[in-house]
Design a protein around this motif. Sequence first.
Motif, short mmCIF file in Angstrom:
data_model
loop_
_atom_site.label_atom_id
_atom_site.label_comp_id
_atom_site.label_asym_id
_atom_site.label_seq_id
_atom_site.Cartn_x
_atom_site.Cartn_y
_atom_site.Cartn_z
N GLY A 48 0.82 -1.21 0.00
CA GLY A 48 0.00 0.00 0.00
C GLY A 48 0.85 1.25 0.00
O GLY A 48 0.57 2.21 -0.74
N ARG A 49 1.89 1.27 0.82
CA ARG A 49 2.78 2.43 0.86
C ARG A 49 3.48 2.63 -0.48
O ARG A 49 3.65 3.77 -0.95
N ALA A 50 3.90 1.53 -1.09
CA ALA A 50 4.57 1.63 -2.40
C ALA A 50 3.62 2.17 -3.45
O ALA A 50 4.02 2.97 -4.32
N THR A 51 2.36 1.75 -3.41
CA THR A 51 1.38 2.24 -4.37
C THR A 51 1.21 3.74 -4.27
O THR A 51 1.20 4.47 -5.28
N VAL A 52 1.09 4.24 -3.05
CA VAL A 52 0.95 5.68 -2.84
C VAL A 52 2.21 6.42 -3.28
O VAL A 52 2.14 7.45 -3.97
N ALA A 53 3.38 5.89 -2.91
CA ALA A 53 4.64 6.54 -3.30
C ALA A 53 4.78 6.62 -4.81
O ALA A 53 5.21 7.64 -5.37
N LEU A 54 4.42 5.54 -5.49
CA LEU A 54 4.50 5.49 -6.95
C LEU A 54 3.57 6.52 -7.58
O LEU A 54 3.97 7.29 -8.46
N LEU A 55 2.32 6.53 -7.15
CA LEU A 55 1.35 7.46 -7.74
C LEU A 55 1.71 8.91 -7.46
O LEU A 55 1.59 9.77 -8.34
N GLU A 56 2.18 9.18 -6.25
CA GLU A 56 2.58 10.55 -5.93
C GLU A 56 3.78 10.99 -6.75
O GLU A 56 3.89 12.15 -7.14
N ARG A 57 4.69 10.07 -7.02
CA ARG A 57 5.84 10.39 -7.88
C ARG A 57 5.39 10.76 -9.29
O ARG A 57 6.05 11.53 -9.98
N LEU A 58 4.26 10.20 -9.70
CA LEU A 58 3.71 10.49 -11.02
C LEU A 58 2.75 11.68 -11.01
O LEU A 58 2.08 11.94 -12.01
N GLY A 59 2.69 12.38 -9.88
CA GLY A 59 1.89 13.60 -9.80
C GLY A 59 0.45 13.41 -9.39
O GLY A 59 -0.36 14.33 -9.53
N VAL A 60 0.10 12.23 -8.88
CA VAL A 60 -1.27 11.95 -8.47
C VAL A 60 -1.39 12.09 -6.96
O VAL A 60 -0.63 11.47 -6.20
N SER A 61 -2.34 12.89 -6.51
CA SER A 61 -2.63 13.01 -5.09
C SER A 61 -3.58 11.90 -4.69
O SER A 61 -4.64 11.72 -5.30
N VAL A 62 -3.22 11.12 -3.67
CA VAL A 62 -3.98 9.92 -3.30
C VAL A 62 -4.57 10.06 -1.91
O VAL A 62 -3.86 10.38 -0.95
N ASP A 63 -5.87 9.83 -1.80
CA ASP A 63 -6.53 9.79 -0.49
C ASP A 63 -6.62 8.35 -0.01
O ASP A 63 -6.69 7.42 -0.81
N PHE A 64 -6.68 8.21 1.30
CA PHE A 64 -6.91 6.88 1.90
C PHE A 64 -8.07 7.00 2.88
O PHE A 64 -7.88 7.36 4.04
N PRO A 65 -9.29 6.72 2.43
CA PRO A 65 -10.44 6.79 3.33
C PRO A 65 -10.35 5.73 4.42
O PRO A 65 -10.33 4.53 4.14
N ALA A 66 -10.27 6.18 5.66
CA ALA A 66 -10.05 5.25 6.77
C ALA A 66 -11.25 4.35 7.04
O ALA A 66 -11.11 3.32 7.72
N ALA A 67 -12.42 4.69 6.51
CA ALA A 67 -13.62 3.89 6.77
C ALA A 67 -13.71 2.66 5.88
O ALA A 67 -14.62 1.84 6.06
N GLN A 68 -12.77 2.48 4.96
CA GLN A 68 -12.83 1.33 4.07
C GLN A 68 -12.65 0.02 4.85
O GLN A 68 -11.99 -0.03 5.88
N SER A 69 -13.26 -1.04 4.32
CA SER A 69 -13.13 -2.35 4.93
C SER A 69 -13.07 -3.39 3.81
O SER A 69 -12.68 -3.07 2.69
N CYS A 70 -13.44 -4.62 4.08
CA CYS A 70 -13.38 -5.70 3.10
C CYS A 70 -14.34 -5.46 1.94
O CYS A 70 -15.45 -4.93 2.14
N CYS A 71 -13.95 -5.85 0.74
CA CYS A 71 -14.82 -5.71 -0.44
C CYS A 71 -15.86 -6.82 -0.50
O CYS A 71 -16.82 -6.73 -1.28
N GLY A 72 -15.67 -7.89 0.27
CA GLY A 72 -16.64 -8.98 0.29
C GLY A 72 -16.30 -10.15 -0.62
O GLY A 72 -17.12 -11.07 -0.78
N GLN A 73 -15.09 -10.13 -1.18
CA GLN A 73 -14.73 -11.19 -2.12
C GLN A 73 -14.80 -12.58 -1.50
O GLN A 73 -15.36 -13.52 -2.11
#
Length: 238
Positions: A19-44
């Motif tokens: 997860g940290r790597a994903t954010v670091a990568l996207l931010e390096r590419l100029g994308v601002s990333v939010d992490f909504p703390a209320a997220q949980s399982c998708c139900g898969q």
Amino acid sequence: MRVALFVTCVNDTLYPDTGRATVALLERLGVSVDFPAAQSCCGQAQFNTGYRRETVPLARRFAGVFEDYEYVVVPSGSCAAMVRDNYPRLGEPAAAAVAPRTYELTEFLTDVLDVTDVGAYYPHTVTYHPTCHGLRVLELGDRPRRLLERVEGLTLRELDGAEECCGFGGTFALKNPAVSAAMGADKARHVEESGAQAVCAADNSCLMHIGGTLARRGSPVRPVHIAEILASTEGAVW
């Protein structure tokens, strides 16, 4: 653009560096990333095991958490496939509405940001395992390979039987342990035969299964999520 990270249960619990790597990568590419703390399982897990009714509240929660975002980025082919392919089947309009805005990470990079060279540096020999959901449901095709081929220092080795399942399959591994282990052994053998130092995939659940099999075989090959490779730069390796 408004972009949110859906980190997934497996990554949040066992592989937070992905997860940290994903954010670091996207931010390096100029994308601002939010992490909504209320997220949980998708139900898969519930949906795949036949508990469709128990899946609905989780899908509603997912839709509510991410309803205001233009894109939801997921470092997991299986969870992205759950939202995209199965949410529209649940009869929940809000869940169906968020499905087309949900992207697996390599899809988002290639299809939305239109990049293949993300400025990564990873001086290792790597082989790539295309996981089942990414390959057959999301139809990622050569997107991950195109990204890996542009990583400076990385040597990409072919994997025999690449399109064969590794044997994890979520609850399949619990219900059919002998078959799962045999499939994992085949995959691990092909990984070792590739001569790679690392095996890469877009799903840590599959990498956990392959990596565990490799470890029990005493193999030096290590599993690594594609986000961690793409986030690596010279002097900063994930």
